[in-house]
Design a protein around this motif. Structure first.
Motif, PDB file in Angstrom:
ATOM      1  N   TRP A 337       0.807  -1.226   0.000  1.00  0.00           N
ATOM      2  CA  TRP A 337       0.000   0.000   0.000  1.00  0.00           C
ATOM      3  C   TRP A 337       0.844   1.282   0.000  1.00  0.00           C
ATOM      4  O   TRP A 337       0.878   2.012  -0.973  1.00  0.00           O
ATOM      5  CB  TRP A 337      -1.009  -0.036   1.141  1.00  0.00           C
ATOM      6  N   ASP A 479     -10.856  -5.275   4.766  1.00  0.00           N
ATOM      7  CA  ASP A 479     -10.911  -3.844   5.071  1.00  0.00           C
ATOM      8  C   ASP A 479     -12.349  -3.331   5.040  1.00  0.00           C
ATOM      9  O   ASP A 479     -13.244  -3.944   4.433  1.00  0.00           O
ATOM     10  CB  ASP A 479     -10.067  -3.123   3.998  1.00  0.00           C
ATOM     11  N   GLY A 530      -7.549   1.348   8.871  1.00  0.00           N
ATOM     12  CA  GLY A 530      -6.729   1.275  10.088  1.00  0.00           C
ATOM     13  C   GLY A 530      -7.565   0.657  11.192  1.00  0.00           C
ATOM     14  O   GLY A 530      -8.170  -0.397  11.018  1.00  0.00           O
ATOM     15  N   ASP A 549      -4.073   3.584  10.318  1.00  0.00           N
ATOM     16  CA  ASP A 549      -3.479   4.014   9.050  1.00  0.00           C
ATOM     17  C   ASP A 549      -2.322   4.974   9.282  1.00  0.00           C
ATOM     18  O   ASP A 549      -1.661   5.379   8.331  1.00  0.00           O
ATOM     19  CB  ASP A 549      -4.539   4.688   8.167  1.00  0.00           C
TER      20      ASP A 549
HETATM   21  C1  DGJ Z   1      -7.297   1.458   4.351  1.00  0.00           C
HETATM   22  C2  DGJ Z   1      -6.265   0.581   4.971  1.00  0.00           C
HETATM   23  O1  DGJ Z   1      -6.142   0.842   6.333  1.00  0.00           O
HETATM   24  C3  DGJ Z   1      -4.956   0.753   4.245  1.00  0.00           C
HETATM   25  O2  DGJ Z   1      -3.951   0.023   4.859  1.00  0.00           O
HETATM   26  C4  DGJ Z   1      -5.163   0.316   2.810  1.00  0.00           C
HETATM   27  O3  DGJ Z   1      -5.443  -1.051   2.769  1.00  0.00           O
HETATM   28  C5  DGJ Z   1      -6.273   1.124   2.176  1.00  0.00           C
HETATM   29  N1  DGJ Z   1      -7.467   1.083   2.955  1.00  0.00           N
HETATM   30  C6  DGJ Z   1      -6.572   0.620   0.791  1.00  0.00           C
HETATM   31  O4  DGJ Z   1      -7.650   1.252   0.230  1.00  0.00           O
END
Ligand code: DGJ
Length: 729
Positions: A337, A479, A530, A549
């Motif tokens: 990412w 996620d 996150g 995050d």
């Molecule tokens: C939010 C996550 O927390 C990040 O690590 C990443 O995976 C993004 N989303 C991707 O859209």
């Protein structure tokens, strides 16, 4: 047996190794809470209750005199409309529109072993943990429904769990407007309330305030447990510290809306309540139906906040997390990412993976951007088929290539959401949660799918299975990147719309259960932008959760410190990322980023190809060191040594192996000043009589704990130290 029953008095005493909890059904059938605290002789603690004529506190109709009022008595499960004007656990509306209600003791049952909850997460007993269950059944005085109060007594874990089932045994529908899972009334004493607040990229900041008169509450109505407040809080005596004093923990094993509150009343009694937030909730209960309120896990410690946290760490590591990776060593990963975001093709990923393999990484994770039309975060969610044009190869080819480098392969999903710009949404716009006649709230340009619907879940599940079956995939990051809104399900009647948020969470759990059943060896990492769904409910399905995050090492100190109150280190997803940091633009030494990330699941999230040979050499050594200390870090006892809020100078924490034979001290210098005095850190948890070696110098455990250890001088801002302490053999 951990449950002692005095049949004559209907006195129930629950005993764990160090705590005792007691309640009593009195002569009117009211279930009174009599005690929670240190373990002692199971004496009848109802002697602590005062019966007095209190003005404006009414009496139940059958009370013999004015001295008896539910408005002041400590109750086990208070209900709205009973004459108790404090916050209550239960509120019911009958089909005639009335909502006044009284509950009376009906019966009880004691079972060996720990109860489980169908479709909901729960702490479980294993072979080496003793557990017993008590079920107390109350009935409303209008004879419409039963309230079954479940208590799990986990002796060795020092944990008492609770859940509630409401059963309609009448011929009429009732509506449950509020069903909280736990109430504890503390009659005497002053307390501090510890909660964990925050926001996206700043989760779980510890806050300690005195419990004051009135209601103090935290909660979520965002459909997920949220970045803003965590469904874990604790109560301590004002004098309690990290290492001393009475503390009580309350943890809610649920990943949706929650409410946690303290209510200090007119007589200085403190009531604690925890359960599903009533804001988005109303459950229609037809004849013979029942409703299950999720579990809470309560713990008591006489030895301060640190010991209380360690109760949760152990219990959640061993008796909540499940599957292969509960015990097996989890791979050190590289996530794509922050390294490349959406800007990749198969070759770029393989190039990253090759370098990663070289430095000792074990798992390569392809994050967002591999599916549908997804080069930005505005389209594609819902179309879970591989974008082979973007990758330049099939998923199998990519995975095979990565495996041939000696790495495992992982992949990102956001199953609960959909972009309007997606084939799924164009075909099934009604699958998204939305209120008829109102435009839905957009967030990150996406909507939320109605996971309360089985057909929607089945479709997404099938898509995920197809992807997971098409290649060798050992890891999934699950996620969710927005709060849930417009909670309306097209398939439910008007008077069941209050169930949607709850049914959604049940749907999520159901899908996760299917995933772990079909792929028992898959490592799943939970994530919600996150740490927006960092809760014990998720840990039942995903043994680790991306903590935040915010990957800035200094910000992470506060986030991981706060998280450590209720969650083990092994659950905290934590990575080293590049500098300047993407979120804060701060520069920190590479070693410090590793010190902080190692106090979590440990991995990297940067473009390895952009690292210098010197940096790669440092990282190789970090990974080697982490692997060496894996067991100590992930399964050892965790000690908070400083509070980042009170200590602007430096921050420290420590891991100690269960047998006390080794420890790892971690510190980060937060400020650097010239001509400074030497910093000294008093260690914890060592054996006082053992002799320990630090860099070949001998110290008795007692010296390191009472005198302390002199830290090396920090030479640069944010410099960190990882100091290994081993018993001299
Ligand atoms: C939010 C996550 O927390 C990040 O690590 C990443 O995976 C993004 N989303 C991707 O859209």
């Amino acid at each position: 047996m951990a449950i002692i029953l005095d049949e004559k008095k209907l006195l129930f005493t629950l005993l764990t190794n160090h705590s005792m909890y007691q309640m009593k059904a009195d002569r009117y059938g009211a279930l009174l809470h009599t005690y929670y605290g240190p373990k002692g002789i199971p004496f009848d603690y109802s002697y602590l209750i005062t019966y007095a004529d209190h003005g404006f506190s009414g009496n139940p109709y059958d009370a013999e005199n004015r001295l008896y009022s539910l408005d002041v008595l400590p109750q086990e499960y208070p209900v709205y409309g009973s004459g108790d004007y404090r916050s209550t656990a239960l509120k019911v509306r009958y089909d005639d529109g009335t909502n006044a209600c009284e509950l009376r003791y009906l019966r009880h049952e004691i079972q060996e072993g720990k109860y489980s909850l169908c479709g909901l997460p729960a702490v479980y007993a294993s072979n080496d943990t003793k557990a017993d269950t008590l079920i107390i059944t109350l009935e409303d005085t209008r004879k419409r429904f039963y309230v079954h109060l479940y208590y799990g007594v986990m002796e060795d874990l020092d944990l008492i769990t609770r859940a509630v089932r409401i059963e309609n045994h009448s011929d009429n529908t009732i509506y449950l407007e509020q069903v909280l899972s736990t109430c504890v009334d503390f009659q005497h004493g002053d307390y501090d309330l510890h909660t964990f607040y925050g926001r996206h990229v700043k989760e779980r900041t510890h806050q300690r305030v005195p419990v004051s008169h009135g209601v103090q509450s935290v909660g979520s109505t965002r459909g997920a447990s949220s970045h803003q407040y965590n469904p874990f809080f604790l109560l301590s005596r004002p004098e309690a510290t990290e290492d001393t004093g009475d503390c009580y923990g309350f943890s809610f094993l649920y990943s949706g809306d929650f409410l946690a509150l303290s209510d200090k009343d007119q007589y200085n009694q403190t009531r604690i309540l925890m359960g599903i937030h009533p804001g988005n909730f109303c459950y229609r209960l037809d004849p013979s139906e029942s409703f299950l309120a999720p579990e809470t896990a309560m713990a008591y410690s006489a030895n301060g906040l640190g010991a209380l946290s360690r109760i949760y760490h152990k219990a959640y590591r061993n008796n909540l997390c499940r599957g292969k990776y509960k015990t097996s060593r989890r791979p050190v990963l590289l996530n794509s990412w922050e390294g490349v975001y959406f800007d990749f093709d198969g070759q770029k990923l393989i190039d990253m993976a090759r370098e990663a393999a070289d430095i000792g990484v074990e798992l390569f994770v392809m994050d967002d951007g591999w599916f549908g039309k997804r080069d930005l975060d505005v389209s594609g969610l819902g179309d879970w088929y591989v974008n082979e044009t973007k990758l330049g190869c099939s998923l199998k080819e990519l995975s095979d290539e990565i495996h041939s480098l000696g790495l495992q392969f992982g992949i990102w999903f956001e199953p609960e959401c959909v972009n309007e710009d997606s084939n799924l949404y164009r075909e099934h716009p009604d699958w998204a949660l939305r209120v008829p006649g109102k435009e839905p709230v957009r967030s990150r340009d996406q909507l939320v799918l109605d996971f309360s619907r089985e057909d929607v879940r089945e479709y997404i599940t099938k898509q995920m299975f197809q992807v997971l079956d098409s290649a060798r995939i050992e890891y999934v990051k699950w996620d969710l990147n927005r709060s849930i809104s417009d909670i309306y399900s097209a398939l439910l009647p008007a008077d069941r719309q209050g169930e949607v948020a709850y049914r959604y969470v049940l749907g999520l759990y159901n899908m996760l259960e299917k995933l772990i059943t079909r792929y028992p060896d898959l490592l799943i990492e939970g994530c919600c932008g996150g740490g927006g769904r960092f809760d014990p409910g998720m840990l039942y399905y995903t043994p680790q959760i991306w903590c935040s995050d915010d990957t800035d090492a200094i910000e992470r100190l506060t986030i991981q410190y706060g998280s450590s109150f209720g969650y083990p280190i092994s659950t905290m997803g934590s990575h080293v990322s590049k500098c300047p940091n993407e979120q804060t633009h701060r520069n920190t030494p590479l070693e410090t980023r590793a010190t902080v990330a190692m106090s979590g699941t440990f991995g990297y999230e940067l473009d390895v190809n952009k690292m210098s040979p010197e940096e790669k050499a440092v990282v190789t050594e970090q990974i080697r060191e982490f692997k060496k200390h894996y067991d100590l870090i992930q399964n050892g006892d965790y000690y908070r040594l400083t509070n980042p809020k009170d200590n602007p100078d430096f921050h420290g924490w420590e891991f100690v192996s269960e047998d006390g034979s080794e420890a790892l001290l971690c510190t980060v210098a937060l400020q650097i000043s010239p001509n400074a005095s030497r910093r000294c850190m008093r260690l914890k948890g060592l054996c006082p009589d053992k002799i320990y070696l630090i860099d070949d110098v001998e110290y008795p455990g007692s010296a390191l704990m009472n005198g302390g250890y002199l830290l090396p001088f920090a030479q640069e801002e944010y410099e960190s130290f990882r100091i290994h302490i081993v018993e001299k053999r």
